[in-house]
Design a protein around this motif. Sequence first.
Motif, PDB file in Angstrom:
ATOM      1  N   HIS A   1      -0.945  -0.510   0.640  1.00  0.00           N
ATOM      2  CA  HIS A   1      -0.374  -0.644   1.829  1.00  0.00           C
ATOM      3  C   HIS A   1      -1.226  -0.109   2.777  1.00  0.00           C
ATOM      4  O   HIS A   1      -0.803   0.894   3.663  1.00  0.00           O
ATOM      5  CB  HIS A   1       1.033   0.016   1.737  1.00  0.00           C
ATOM      6  N   TYR A   2      -2.307  -0.617   3.063  1.00  0.00           N
ATOM      7  CA  TYR A   2      -3.135  -0.333   4.027  1.00  0.00           C
ATOM      8  C   TYR A   2      -3.097  -1.311   5.379  1.00  0.00           C
ATOM      9  O   TYR A   2      -4.084  -1.182   6.246  1.00  0.00           O
ATOM     10  CB  TYR A   2      -4.521  -0.189   3.596  1.00  0.00           C
TER      11      TYR A   2
ATOM     12  N   PHE B   1      -5.770   5.686  -5.764  1.00  0.00           N
ATOM     13  CA  PHE B   1      -5.539   5.709  -4.214  1.00  0.00           C
ATOM     14  C   PHE B   1      -4.584   5.505  -3.858  1.00  0.00           C
ATOM     15  O   PHE B   1      -3.725   6.014  -3.007  1.00  0.00           O
ATOM     16  CB  PHE B   1      -6.522   4.638  -3.748  1.00  0.00           C
ATOM     17  N   THR B   2      -3.509   4.574  -4.556  1.00  0.00           N
ATOM     18  CA  THR B   2      -2.214   4.141  -3.922  1.00  0.00           C
ATOM     19  C   THR B   2      -1.138   4.923  -4.240  1.00  0.00           C
ATOM     20  O   THR B   2       0.033   5.033  -3.317  1.00  0.00           O
ATOM     21  CB  THR B   2      -2.008   2.533  -4.308  1.00  0.00           C
TER      22      THR B   2
ATOM     23  N   ARG C   1      -3.315   9.523  -3.315  1.00  0.00           N
ATOM     24  CA  ARG C   1      -3.988  10.014  -2.233  1.00  0.00           C
ATOM     25  C   ARG C   1      -3.464   9.300  -0.930  1.00  0.00           C
ATOM     26  O   ARG C   1      -3.278  10.192   0.102  1.00  0.00           O
ATOM     27  CB  ARG C   1      -5.392   9.628  -2.323  1.00  0.00           C
ATOM     28  N   TYR C   2      -3.142   7.969  -0.860  1.00  0.00           N
ATOM     29  CA  TYR C   2      -2.906   7.581   0.404  1.00  0.00           C
ATOM     30  C   TYR C   2      -1.670   6.759  -0.019  1.00  0.00           C
ATOM     31  O   TYR C   2      -1.729   5.592  -0.301  1.00  0.00           O
ATOM     32  CB  TYR C   2      -3.989   6.803   0.921  1.00  0.00           C
ATOM     33  N   LYS C   3      -0.449   7.314  -0.129  1.00  0.00           N
ATOM     34  CA  LYS C   3       0.865   6.455  -0.366  1.00  0.00           C
ATOM     35  C   LYS C   3       1.516   5.775   0.790  1.00  0.00           C
ATOM     36  O   LYS C   3       1.213   5.972   1.907  1.00  0.00           O
ATOM     37  CB  LYS C   3       1.846   7.664  -1.090  1.00  0.00           C
ATOM     38  N   ARG C   4       2.267   4.845   0.294  1.00  0.00           N
ATOM     39  CA  ARG C   4       3.005   4.014   1.203  1.00  0.00           C
ATOM     40  C   ARG C   4       3.641   4.771   2.331  1.00  0.00           C
ATOM     41  O   ARG C   4       3.675   4.584   3.686  1.00  0.00           O
ATOM     42  CB  ARG C   4       3.776   3.098   0.547  1.00  0.00           C
TER      43      ARG C   4
ATOM     44  N   ASN D   1       1.660   6.684   4.796  1.00  0.00           N
ATOM     45  CA  ASN D   1       0.800   5.603   5.584  1.00  0.00           C
ATOM     46  C   ASN D   1       1.824   4.993   6.761  1.00  0.00           C
ATOM     47  O   ASN D   1       1.328   5.140   7.943  1.00  0.00           O
ATOM     48  CB  ASN D   1       0.472   4.244   4.948  1.00  0.00           C
ATOM     49  N   GLU D   2       3.105   5.125   6.349  1.00  0.00           N
ATOM     50  CA  GLU D   2       4.346   4.487   7.380  1.00  0.00           C
ATOM     51  C   GLU D   2       4.508   5.404   8.288  1.00  0.00           C
ATOM     52  O   GLU D   2       4.753   5.225   9.470  1.00  0.00           O
ATOM     53  CB  GLU D   2       5.472   3.952   6.805  1.00  0.00           C
TER      54      GLU D   2
ATOM     55  N   PHE E   1       2.665   8.294   9.186  1.00  0.00           N
ATOM     56  CA  PHE E   1       1.380   8.633  10.129  1.00  0.00           C
ATOM     57  C   PHE E   1       1.293   7.522  11.049  1.00  0.00           C
ATOM     58  O   PHE E   1       0.794   7.903  12.285  1.00  0.00           O
ATOM     59  CB  PHE E   1       0.132   8.879   9.303  1.00  0.00           C
TER      60      PHE E   1
END
Lengths: 253, 253
Positions: free
Chosen positions: A95-96, B224-225, B228-231, B234-235, B237
Amino acid sequence: MIPQIKNHRSVRSFSTKPIPQDAMNEMLTAATRASTVGTMQLYSIVVITDEQIRKQLAPLHFNQPMLQNAPAIVTFCADVNRFELWCKQRNADPHYHNFIWYVNAAIDTLLASQNFALEAENQGLGICYLGTTLYTADKIIETLNLPRGVVPITTIAVGYPQDSDAQNLSALTPRLPLEAVVHYDKYEDYSEKSIDELWATTEGSEQTQALIKENGLDNLAQIFTQRRYKREDNELFTEKYLDVLRAQGFMTK
Amino acid sequence: MIPQIKNHRSVRSFSTKPIPQDAMNEMLTAATRASTVGTMQLYSIVVITDEQIRKQLAPLHFNQPMLQNAPAIVTFCADVNRFELWCKQRNADPHYHNFIWYVNAAIDTLLASQNFALEAENQGLGICYLGTTLYTADKIIETLNLPRGVVPITTIAVGYPQDSDAQNLSALTPRLPLEAVVHYDKYEDYSEKSIDELWATTEGSEQTQALIKENGLDNLAQIFTQRRYKREDNELFTEKYLDVLRAQGFMTK
């Protein structure tokens, strides 16, 4: 200081000598050694030497002469496509496709491009950044077949300088005094007096005086706002680039 | 290859030795020699050594240890404020408070930061980029008193490596093979087979195997998903950073 940093000048006139693949590989490898968020390498580098594609790119870079005379045009793109393909193939749910990862990927891309630029100079080549990349990103995407998740950020024209002696002897582009851009501990906003002082040398130069006369305007600032980067262009390019981010999937949640 | 590019490693553990002002000035001057759109220098660099401000910044960088042990924290900001103040003082009507100039200024900022990073290494110092800058930009703006027209893009922790011998002998962070990130003439999208091949070395390493075991997951992509960089991050930020761009005046027409 690192000599390539100290002596950097933009080169806009190139000889026809092609770039050896070894030198190109050093520059590309240098790009990949830059820091990258989570070692994800969220960029792709498109090296363009094909005559036909360069002709298509020329108007997209406002027909600057480097598009014709540089042996390679190198477009640096923010890229989450490759990483997401990998995730999907591994039963991970990526989800990037969102704005924060556009910025993360753009950071990766630009650290890589600056390494590329400095290493090019280390290989005896010259470079020029093409800021026009942002203004015609939609057409560059078409021309280079960039898929969703990929957006061009900057372009470097690279080649051997036409006249490397003249190049090396040309004056460095002036900069504001260091105190103009550096703050200690907190940002100290600028007073009227400090603005006058920081721009005094730039505004007092013969080159500036000649430019003002040539443009028939009152001062250098008006050359920026009325000639170089005008309100209507800024508004148009803003709309166009935001459309590109939407089309490439970076403005969804 | 330029040695500082070839040997770059992130440093996360610093000695208490302070940075001489001469070395800092070389790094800052190196930053200003980078290419900049229209020679506008659309960035400000905030050098933070004050103990109190570093304590305030620590949680904003998720309490990474560098915030305590690096002698200087350097925040690189996109800045149209200074340029607009100058224009207004010269009876020119600036209009750089929009998204395209956020991107132009961010490009200027990152080329400058990479020059700073490489010159720091040339001065015998080590650096680490702090990507957390984007995630807490609102609070960094408060802490550093950044006015409208100024947005933090990245931060570099800098200092003498705690153990420079160990540092120099440590392995370089692995990268994907060059062909993963380079395209010739046009972007060639990745096949399932090419994705497998490009990640084979990374996925096959002992380090990766240990990480997967430690995380109790199926593979590296899931780390990663899912870790480290979760949905949801990400939403969150993305929303927060877009709010910052609005508050600082970059999302108006």
